[in-house]
Structure formats: structure tokens, C-alpha cells
Motif scaffolding. Structure first.
Motif, PDB file in Angstrom:
ATOM      1  N   SER A  88      67.762  71.619  38.629  1.00  0.00           N
ATOM      2  CA  SER A  88      68.582  71.787  37.431  1.00  0.00           C
ATOM      3  C   SER A  88      67.759  72.464  36.343  1.00  0.00           C
ATOM      4  O   SER A  88      66.630  72.053  36.061  1.00  0.00           O
ATOM      5  CB  SER A  88      69.064  70.426  36.919  1.00  0.00           C
ATOM      6  N   SER A  89      68.340  73.470  35.714  1.00  0.00           N
ATOM      7  CA  SER A  89      67.615  74.161  34.643  1.00  0.00           C
ATOM      8  C   SER A  89      67.816  73.482  33.291  1.00  0.00           C
ATOM      9  O   SER A  89      67.227  73.909  32.295  1.00  0.00           O
ATOM     10  CB  SER A  89      68.054  75.624  34.572  1.00  0.00           C
ATOM     11  N   ARG A  90      68.639  72.442  33.224  1.00  0.00           N
ATOM     12  CA  ARG A  90      68.868  71.740  31.953  1.00  0.00           C
ATOM     13  C   ARG A  90      67.599  71.010  31.510  1.00  0.00           C
ATOM     14  O   ARG A  90      66.973  70.295  32.281  1.00  0.00           O
ATOM     15  CB  ARG A  90      69.995  70.723  32.095  1.00  0.00           C
ATOM     16  N   ALA A  91      67.260  71.211  30.261  1.00  0.00           N
ATOM     17  CA  ALA A  91      66.069  70.560  29.695  1.00  0.00           C
ATOM     18  C   ALA A  91      66.295  69.048  29.589  1.00  0.00           C
ATOM     19  O   ALA A  91      67.421  68.610  29.343  1.00  0.00           O
ATOM     20  CB  ALA A  91      65.786  71.122  28.308  1.00  0.00           C
ATOM     21  N   PRO A  92      65.235  68.259  29.771  1.00  0.00           N
ATOM     22  CA  PRO A  92      65.372  66.820  29.567  1.00  0.00           C
ATOM     23  C   PRO A  92      65.572  66.538  28.081  1.00  0.00           C
ATOM     24  O   PRO A  92      64.896  67.122  27.235  1.00  0.00           O
ATOM     25  CB  PRO A  92      64.047  66.253  30.064  1.00  0.00           C
ATOM     26  N   VAL A  93      66.515  65.682  27.764  1.00  0.00           N
ATOM     27  CA  VAL A  93      66.828  65.382  26.371  1.00  0.00           C
ATOM     28  C   VAL A  93      66.745  63.876  26.151  1.00  0.00           C
ATOM     29  O   VAL A  93      67.546  63.131  26.724  1.00  0.00           O
ATOM     30  CB  VAL A  93      68.241  65.887  25.994  1.00  0.00           C
ATOM     31  N   ASP A 123      61.194  78.176  38.636  1.00  0.00           N
ATOM     32  CA  ASP A 123      62.166  78.906  39.450  1.00  0.00           C
ATOM     33  C   ASP A 123      63.566  78.719  38.862  1.00  0.00           C
ATOM     34  O   ASP A 123      63.798  79.082  37.732  1.00  0.00           O
ATOM     35  CB  ASP A 123      62.093  78.462  40.912  1.00  0.00           C
ATOM     36  N   THR A 124      64.470  78.120  39.614  1.00  0.00           N
ATOM     37  CA  THR A 124      65.825  77.909  39.122  1.00  0.00           C
ATOM     38  C   THR A 124      66.020  76.508  38.565  1.00  0.00           C
ATOM     39  O   THR A 124      67.135  76.109  38.241  1.00  0.00           O
ATOM     40  CB  THR A 124      66.857  78.130  40.250  1.00  0.00           C
ATOM     41  N   GLY A 125      64.944  75.750  38.451  1.00  0.00           N
ATOM     42  CA  GLY A 125      65.034  74.379  37.958  1.00  0.00           C
ATOM     43  C   GLY A 125      63.987  74.090  36.906  1.00  0.00           C
ATOM     44  O   GLY A 125      63.674  74.935  36.069  1.00  0.00           O
ATOM     45  N   LYS A 126      63.435  72.881  36.968  1.00  0.00           N
ATOM     46  CA  LYS A 126      62.410  72.473  36.004  1.00  0.00           C
ATOM     47  C   LYS A 126      61.457  71.497  36.651  1.00  0.00           C
ATOM     48  O   LYS A 126      61.730  70.948  37.719  1.00  0.00           O
ATOM     49  CB  LYS A 126      63.057  71.837  34.778  1.00  0.00           C
ATOM     50  N   ARG A 127      60.351  71.283  35.971  1.00  0.00           N
ATOM     51  CA  ARG A 127      59.344  70.315  36.389  1.00  0.00           C
ATOM     52  C   ARG A 127      59.048  69.428  35.182  1.00  0.00           C
ATOM     53  O   ARG A 127      58.685  69.913  34.113  1.00  0.00           O
ATOM     54  CB  ARG A 127      58.074  71.046  36.814  1.00  0.00           C
ATOM     55  N   ILE A 128      59.217  68.124  35.364  1.00  0.00           N
ATOM     56  CA  ILE A 128      58.846  67.152  34.332  1.00  0.00           C
ATOM     57  C   ILE A 128      57.569  66.483  34.815  1.00  0.00           C
ATOM     58  O   ILE A 128      57.460  66.094  35.973  1.00  0.00           O
ATOM     59  CB  ILE A 128      59.958  66.109  34.114  1.00  0.00           C
TER      60      ILE A 128
END
Length: 161
Positions: A88-93, A123-128
Motif C-alpha cells: 500500500s502506498s498510503r502513508a501511516p497516519v 516500489d509500489t508500497g511502503k516500508r515502516i
């Protein structure tokens, strides 16, 4: 310094959270970090929070990565890094959850317990990611999370179960 990097593929299933916790505990035990050591307890809680977020909020597979100090580096100054990558490319909020809410406190807990944390597009997502320093006392971060001393987030209550 030798760093051991291991990863676990996570399916989009809430049962994966328990499997991720067991996996993290076994990796720490393999390095001589005892299950009741504050570092291990905190890391397993952080694994639980970040994997839960990935499973619940994306509904897609994710990858859990741990960067652990090698056996020779389990000295007090070692740092453990935890990462969860999802599609998911949505930022953590971070959210403000009310006292009766059953969720919404995960990132506040991560902020209180980790020595450092953040996220980046991948890439097409995110890393937390978050990091724990083995030598760091569980001091103010954990104290705030458990309601002792000054809290970073007012109106949040955390309960260890």
C-alpha cells in the motif's frame, strides 16, 4: 559489525500476527536474547503492532524484516531494526483514539517504545521501520506507554496483556 538480516512473508490474514511474534521470538532466542529481556518483550510488541497494521489496513501480503546483531555483537550497544514492507502506498497516519476505542493506538505505541521509527515509499508500497538500542533503558518511552511519568500522547492508555 556483522548484522544478520532475516525476513518472513506475511499473508493478509490476522492469524499471521501471532506467527510473526513467534518467529521474532525464535530469532532473538537464537542470538541469546532471552524472551524476558526488555529488548525482546518490546520488539515482539512492536512486531505485533506493525504486522497488525499491515494486515488490517492493507489487506495485502507484507514482508517482516529483522536486522539483528550477529552473535558476537550482542553486546549492550547493539541495535535491532524491524521493518514491515507492504504493497500500500498510503502513508501511516497516527490517530487520536478515544478512551473507548478498540484500536487506533498502534503508531502511538510504536512512537513511545521505539528509539527511532519512520517510513519511506518502496516500489509500489511502503516500508515502516523502527529501531531498538539494546543498551537503551526502557526509560521514558516505556514509562509513557505504561502510564508512568509524562505521557507523550495524552488520553492514551496502554495495557499489556
Amino acid at each position: 559489525m556483522q548484522v544478520l538480516q532475516v525476513q518472513l512473508e506475511i499473508r493478509p490474514d490476522p492469524a499471521e500476527v501471532g506467527r510473526a511474534r513467534r518467529w521474532a521470538r525464535s530469532r532473538l532466542a537464537g542470538l541469546g536474547i532471552e524472551a524476558d529481556e526488555p529488548l525482546a518483550e518490546t520488539l515482539v510488541l512492536l512486531v505485533s503492532e506493525l504486522v497488525t497494521n499491515a494486515v488490517v489496513h492493507t489487506g495485502r501480503p507484507a514482508v517482516l524484516r529483522l536486522s539483528l546483531p550477529g552473535a558476537a555483537e550482542t553486546a549492550p550497544a547493539a541495535t535491532v531494526r524491524l521493518e514491515v514492507a507492504d504493497a500500500s502506498s498510503r502513508a501511516p497516519v497516527p490517530r487520536c483514539a478515544g478512551g473507548d476505542a478498540t484500536g487506533g493506538r498502534g503508531l502511538a505505541l510504536v512512537d513511545c517504545l521505539a528509539d527511532r521509527w519512520g517510513w519511506s515509499p518502496e516500489d509500489t508500497g511502503k516500508r515502516i521501520w523502527c529501531e531498538l538500542d539494546r543498551c537503551a533503558s526502557t526509560g521514558q518511552g516505556a514509562a509513557a506507554a505504561y502510564g508512568i511519568g509524562l505521557a507523550t500522547y495524552e488520553d492514551f492508555a496502554f495495557e499489556a496483556v
